[in-house]
Design a protein around this motif. Structure first.
Motif, PDB file in Angstrom:
ATOM      1  N   ALA A 195       0.826  -1.211   0.000  1.00  0.00           N
ATOM      2  CA  ALA A 195       0.000   0.000   0.000  1.00  0.00           C
ATOM      3  C   ALA A 195       0.862   1.264   0.000  1.00  0.00           C
ATOM      4  CB  ALA A 195      -0.955  -0.001   1.185  1.00  0.00           C
ATOM      5  N   GLY A 196       1.950   1.237  -0.733  1.00  0.00           N
ATOM      6  CA  GLY A 196       2.834   2.393  -0.841  1.00  0.00           C
ATOM      7  C   GLY A 196       3.785   2.588   0.324  1.00  0.00           C
ATOM      8  N   MET A 197       3.768   1.672   1.305  1.00  0.00           N
ATOM      9  CA  MET A 197       4.657   1.781   2.462  1.00  0.00           C
ATOM     10  C   MET A 197       5.850   0.846   2.272  1.00  0.00           C
ATOM     11  SD  MET A 197       1.907   1.904   5.574  1.00  0.00           S
ATOM     12  CE  MET A 197       3.184   1.940   6.803  1.00  0.00           C
ATOM     13  N   ILE A 247      12.021 -17.121  12.643  1.00  0.00           N
ATOM     14  CA  ILE A 247      10.957 -16.124  12.752  1.00  0.00           C
ATOM     15  C   ILE A 247      11.111 -15.102  11.642  1.00  0.00           C
ATOM     16  CG2 ILE A 247      10.729 -16.389  15.266  1.00  0.00           C
ATOM     17  CD1 ILE A 247      12.229 -13.673  15.484  1.00  0.00           C
ATOM     18  N   LYS A 248      10.017 -14.390  11.373  1.00  0.00           N
ATOM     19  CA  LYS A 248      10.039 -13.300  10.403  1.00  0.00           C
ATOM     20  C   LYS A 248       9.622 -12.029  11.107  1.00  0.00           C
ATOM     21  CE  LYS A 248       9.098 -16.115   6.377  1.00  0.00           C
ATOM     22  NZ  LYS A 248       8.174 -16.377   5.259  1.00  0.00           N
ATOM     23  N   LEU A 249      10.455 -11.013  10.980  1.00  0.00           N
ATOM     24  CA  LEU A 249      10.175  -9.700  11.550  1.00  0.00           C
ATOM     25  C   LEU A 249      10.016  -8.703  10.417  1.00  0.00           C
ATOM     26  CD1 LEU A 249      12.883  -9.539  14.354  1.00  0.00           C
ATOM     27  CD2 LEU A 249      10.425  -9.811  14.675  1.00  0.00           C
ATOM     28  N   ARG A 250       8.992  -7.876  10.512  1.00  0.00           N
ATOM     29  CA  ARG A 250       8.791  -6.840   9.512  1.00  0.00           C
ATOM     30  C   ARG A 250       8.979  -5.485  10.193  1.00  0.00           C
ATOM     31  NH1 ARG A 250       3.875  -8.131   6.699  1.00  0.00           N
ATOM     32  NH2 ARG A 250       5.203  -9.318   5.318  1.00  0.00           N
ATOM     33  N   TYR A 251       9.851  -4.673   9.599  1.00  0.00           N
ATOM     34  CA  TYR A 251      10.122  -3.322  10.116  1.00  0.00           C
ATOM     35  C   TYR A 251       9.473  -2.312   9.186  1.00  0.00           C
ATOM     36  CZ  TYR A 251      12.665   0.875  11.518  1.00  0.00           C
ATOM     37  OH  TYR A 251      12.996   2.135  11.940  1.00  0.00           O
ATOM     38  N   HIS A 252       8.525  -1.525   9.721  1.00  0.00           N
ATOM     39  CA  HIS A 252       7.861  -0.483   8.953  1.00  0.00           C
ATOM     40  C   HIS A 252       8.729   0.774   9.021  1.00  0.00           C
ATOM     41  CE1 HIS A 252       3.877  -2.577   8.697  1.00  0.00           C
ATOM     42  NE2 HIS A 252       4.486  -3.275   9.642  1.00  0.00           N
ATOM     43  N   ILE A 253       9.330   1.124   7.918  1.00  0.00           N
ATOM     44  CA  ILE A 253      10.292   2.231   7.892  1.00  0.00           C
ATOM     45  C   ILE A 253       9.627   3.554   8.254  1.00  0.00           C
ATOM     46  CG2 ILE A 253      11.827   3.566   6.398  1.00  0.00           C
ATOM     47  CD1 ILE A 253      12.471   0.903   4.967  1.00  0.00           C
ATOM     48  N   ASP A 254       8.434   3.809   7.719  1.00  0.00           N
ATOM     49  CA  ASP A 254       7.767   5.098   7.959  1.00  0.00           C
ATOM     50  C   ASP A 254       7.322   5.281   9.406  1.00  0.00           C
ATOM     51  OD1 ASP A 254       8.108   5.699   5.271  1.00  0.00           O
ATOM     52  OD2 ASP A 254       6.093   5.049   4.711  1.00  0.00           O
ATOM     53  N   THR A 255       6.847   4.195  10.032  1.00  0.00           N
ATOM     54  CA  THR A 255       6.316   4.304  11.393  1.00  0.00           C
ATOM     55  C   THR A 255       7.291   3.821  12.461  1.00  0.00           C
ATOM     56  OG1 THR A 255       5.284   2.118  11.254  1.00  0.00           O
ATOM     57  CG2 THR A 255       3.946   4.015  10.568  1.00  0.00           C
ATOM     58  N   HIS A 256       8.404   3.200  12.047  1.00  0.00           N
ATOM     59  CA  HIS A 256       9.425   2.670  12.950  1.00  0.00           C
ATOM     60  C   HIS A 256       8.872   1.586  13.875  1.00  0.00           C
ATOM     61  CE1 HIS A 256      11.919   5.910  11.507  1.00  0.00           C
ATOM     62  NE2 HIS A 256      11.015   6.774  11.887  1.00  0.00           N
ATOM     63  N   LYS A 257       7.929   0.789  13.383  1.00  0.00           N
ATOM     64  CA  LYS A 257       7.328  -0.281  14.185  1.00  0.00           C
ATOM     65  C   LYS A 257       7.810  -1.634  13.695  1.00  0.00           C
ATOM     66  CE  LYS A 257       3.167   2.209  15.408  1.00  0.00           C
ATOM     67  NZ  LYS A 257       1.715   2.221  15.380  1.00  0.00           N
ATOM     68  N   TRP A 258       7.932  -2.564  14.652  1.00  0.00           N
ATOM     69  CA  TRP A 258       8.317  -3.950  14.376  1.00  0.00           C
ATOM     70  C   TRP A 258       7.113  -4.850  14.551  1.00  0.00           C
ATOM     71  CZ3 TRP A 258      13.090  -5.464  12.679  1.00  0.00           C
ATOM     72  CH2 TRP A 258      14.136  -4.551  12.813  1.00  0.00           C
ATOM     73  N   MET A 259       6.959  -5.827  13.645  1.00  0.00           N
ATOM     74  CA  MET A 259       5.867  -6.792  13.710  1.00  0.00           C
ATOM     75  C   MET A 259       6.454  -8.190  13.528  1.00  0.00           C
ATOM     76  SD  MET A 259       3.114  -4.878  13.914  1.00  0.00           S
ATOM     77  CE  MET A 259       1.669  -5.670  13.336  1.00  0.00           C
ATOM     78  N   LEU A 260       5.955  -9.136  14.331  1.00  0.00           N
ATOM     79  CA  LEU A 260       6.253 -10.545  14.132  1.00  0.00           C
ATOM     80  C   LEU A 260       5.199 -11.060  13.166  1.00  0.00           C
ATOM     81  CD1 LEU A 260       7.949 -13.011  15.031  1.00  0.00           C
ATOM     82  CD2 LEU A 260       6.238 -13.373  16.802  1.00  0.00           C
ATOM     83  N   VAL A 261       5.622 -11.629  12.029  1.00  0.00           N
ATOM     84  CA  VAL A 261       4.679 -12.042  10.984  1.00  0.00           C
ATOM     85  C   VAL A 261       4.763 -13.545  10.770  1.00  0.00           C
ATOM     86  CG1 VAL A 261       4.677  -9.818   9.824  1.00  0.00           C
ATOM     87  CG2 VAL A 261       6.310 -11.549   9.115  1.00  0.00           C
ATOM     88  N   ASN A 262       3.722 -14.083  10.182  1.00  0.00           N
ATOM     89  CA  ASN A 262       3.652 -15.511   9.900  1.00  0.00           C
ATOM     90  C   ASN A 262       3.926 -15.751   8.431  1.00  0.00           C
ATOM     91  OD1 ASN A 262       3.204 -18.206   9.996  1.00  0.00           O
ATOM     92  ND2 ASN A 262       1.041 -18.046  10.441  1.00  0.00           N
TER      93      ASN A 262
END
Length: 83
Positions: free
Chosen positions: A48-50, A68-83
């Motif tokens: 979605a453009g992010m 594990i897979k970690l996703r780092y959102h560059i714009d919001t500086h948030k980390w997510m554990l993803v499946n």
């Protein structure tokens, strides 16, 4: 599964990010910290453009190595554990 998580990361002089530790809540609602032993793959993604970075990591949990897979959102500086 997209779970927000606490991550301790380092940055080198070129701005490259490296996750070092991840902190998760266990069944008893206590916080457990795990050291990331190896980063197997880093991939840039766009949703979605992010712009995001996807890290595939190895984490020792007791006697077992978990991937594990970690996703780092560059714009919001948030980390997510993803499946």
């Amino acid at each position: 599964m997209n779970v927000p998580v606490d991550v301790i990361a380092t940055f080198n002089t070129f701005g490259k990010i490296k996750p070092n530790y991840i902190r998760l809540e266990d069944c008893q609602h206590g916080l457990q910290t795990y050291k990331i032993s190896q980063i197997d793959q880093v991939k840039e993604e766009k949703y979605a453009g992010m712009t995001m970075l996807l890290f595939c990591c190895s984490v020792p949990v007791g006697e077992v190595i978990q991937t594990i897979k970690l996703r780092y959102h560059i714009d919001t500086h948030k980390w997510m554990l993803v499946n």
